[in-house]
Design a protein around this motif. Structure first.
Motif, mmCIF file in Angstrom:
data_model
loop_
_atom_site.group_PDB
_atom_site.id
_atom_site.type_symbol
_atom_site.label_atom_id
_atom_site.label_comp_id
_atom_site.label_asym_id
_atom_site.label_seq_id
_atom_site.Cartn_x
_atom_site.Cartn_y
_atom_site.Cartn_z
ATOM 1 N N PRO A 173 0.821 -1.212 0.000
ATOM 2 C CA PRO A 173 0.000 0.000 0.000
ATOM 3 C C PRO A 173 0.858 1.266 0.000
ATOM 4 C CG PRO A 173 -0.092 -1.090 2.144
ATOM 5 C CD PRO A 173 0.656 -2.001 1.214
ATOM 6 N N PHE A 174 2.176 1.113 0.236
ATOM 7 C CA PHE A 174 3.072 2.258 0.234
ATOM 8 C C PHE A 174 3.765 2.453 -1.104
ATOM 9 C CE2 PHE A 174 2.502 1.107 4.637
ATOM 10 C CZ PHE A 174 2.157 2.324 5.176
ATOM 11 N N SER A 175 3.455 1.629 -2.097
ATOM 12 C CA SER A 175 4.003 1.771 -3.448
ATOM 13 C C SER A 175 2.939 2.375 -4.362
ATOM 14 C CB SER A 175 4.400 0.405 -4.029
ATOM 15 O OG SER A 175 5.468 -0.161 -3.335
ATOM 16 N N LEU A 176 3.327 3.379 -5.095
ATOM 17 C CA LEU A 176 2.459 3.909 -6.141
ATOM 18 C C LEU A 176 2.729 3.121 -7.414
ATOM 19 C CD1 LEU A 176 2.907 7.741 -5.487
ATOM 20 C CD2 LEU A 176 0.950 6.312 -4.879
ATOM 21 N N PRO A 177 1.840 3.220 -8.408
ATOM 22 C CA PRO A 177 2.092 2.493 -9.658
ATOM 23 C C PRO A 177 3.357 2.997 -10.347
ATOM 24 C CG PRO A 177 0.162 3.920 -9.855
ATOM 25 C CD PRO A 177 0.611 3.997 -8.442
ATOM 26 N N ALA A 178 3.950 2.155 -11.185
ATOM 27 C CA ALA A 178 5.175 2.528 -11.906
ATOM 28 C C ALA A 178 4.939 3.741 -12.792
ATOM 29 C CB ALA A 178 5.685 1.356 -12.725
ATOM 30 N N VAL A 179 3.810 3.791 -13.460
ATOM 31 C CA VAL A 179 3.487 4.917 -14.344
ATOM 32 C C VAL A 179 2.602 5.880 -13.562
ATOM 33 C CG1 VAL A 179 2.389 5.613 -16.497
ATOM 34 C CG2 VAL A 179 3.648 3.454 -16.387
ATOM 35 N N LEU A 180 3.114 7.089 -13.353
ATOM 36 C CA LEU A 180 2.378 8.093 -12.591
ATOM 37 C C LEU A 180 1.610 9.022 -13.522
ATOM 38 C CD1 LEU A 180 5.172 8.964 -9.997
ATOM 39 C CD2 LEU A 180 3.213 7.440 -9.691
ATOM 40 N N ASN A 181 0.636 9.698 -12.953
ATOM 41 C CA ASN A 181 -0.184 10.622 -13.722
ATOM 42 C C ASN A 181 -0.097 11.998 -13.074
ATOM 43 O OD1 ASN A 181 -1.984 11.467 -15.655
ATOM 44 N ND2 ASN A 181 -3.775 10.893 -14.474
ATOM 45 N N PRO A 182 0.217 13.051 -13.835
ATOM 46 C CA PRO A 182 0.565 13.050 -15.255
ATOM 47 C C PRO A 182 1.953 12.450 -15.466
ATOM 48 C CG PRO A 182 0.858 15.259 -14.373
ATOM 49 C CD PRO A 182 0.286 14.410 -13.260
ATOM 50 N N PRO A 183 2.215 11.996 -16.675
ATOM 51 C CA PRO A 183 3.510 11.382 -16.965
ATOM 52 C C PRO A 183 4.655 12.369 -16.729
ATOM 53 C CG PRO A 183 1.978 11.033 -18.773
ATOM 54 C CD PRO A 183 1.328 11.999 -17.824
ATOM 55 N N MET A 184 5.765 11.836 -16.246
ATOM 56 C CA MET A 184 6.956 12.656 -16.023
ATOM 57 C C MET A 184 7.800 12.663 -17.293
ATOM 58 S SD MET A 184 8.094 11.514 -12.223
ATOM 59 C CE MET A 184 7.751 9.790 -12.478
ATOM 60 N N THR A 185 8.596 13.691 -17.423
ATOM 61 C CA THR A 185 9.488 13.778 -18.573
ATOM 62 C C THR A 185 10.876 14.207 -18.108
ATOM 63 O OG1 THR A 185 8.882 16.086 -18.976
ATOM 64 C CG2 THR A 185 7.611 14.412 -20.164
#
Length: 180
Positions: free
Chosen positions: A6-18
């Motif tokens: 529960p302390f991990s966010l998904p690998a792909v975050l929103n909005p995408p990073m660049t």
């Protein structure tokens, strides 16, 4: 394979990073995976044929990294604190960006350095008073590539411990002997 924490966010975050932020996120995904035992998050930070090197001991490919490196790290209670992160984007290694400037190139390769402070306790013992522990200060050096899923991933990560304090038995012996 471990379940997401529960302390991990998904690998792909929103909005995408660049750019640099997206490169640094590979390191954050990696160390958060160490601390939460999240195999999927760790895998999102490494190329399938990536090399994970700790004090001169190289593990090649995700299968060996899982069997030796993660098998050791995931049995521990750890905290990894990252600082002094520097990123070098290699220009001219990618594809032209869509847009009005034809010479502008989207970078696909980068190098990263960082300083990491890591605390290690035997699994399930981190909150118990008086437990043996091992703290280390390490330098990280990595080569990264932007994968087809647009996530930056390590093709080669080197970790060099510059000092340790505590009891090596917590991690099963000297870091340089890991898995041997």
């Amino acid at each position: 394979m471990t379940s997401p924490s529960p302390f991990s966010l998904p690998a792909v975050l929103n909005p995408p990073m660049t750019g640099r932020e997206a490169v640094v996120d590979a390191l954050y995904r990696c160390v958060m995976a160490f601390d939460t035992n999240d195999t999927a998050l760790f895998d999102s930070s490494f190329m399938p044929d990536g090399v994970f090197e700790v004090n001169g001991r190289a593990l090649e490919g995700l299968a060996e990294i899982h069997a030796t490196g993660l098998a050791l790290i995931f049995q521990l209670d750890t905290t990894h604190l990252v600082s002094n992160v520097r990123v070098h984007m290699r220009t001219g290694t990618g594809t032209p960006k869509a847009g009005p400037v034809e010479k502008e190139v989207e970078e696909k390769e980068a190098s990263l350095t960082a300083t990491v402070l890591s605390q290690h306790f035997a699994g399930g013992k981190g909150m118990e008073p008086g437990q043996k522990n091992l703290m280390s200060g390490s330098l990280y050096r990595a080569e990264l590539t932007q994968d087809t899923d647009r996530l930056w991933k390590f093709s080669h990560m080197q970790i060099k411990s510059t000092w340790v304090q505590g009891d090596y038995s917590v991690v099963g012996g000297n870091f340089a002997d890991m898995g041997q």
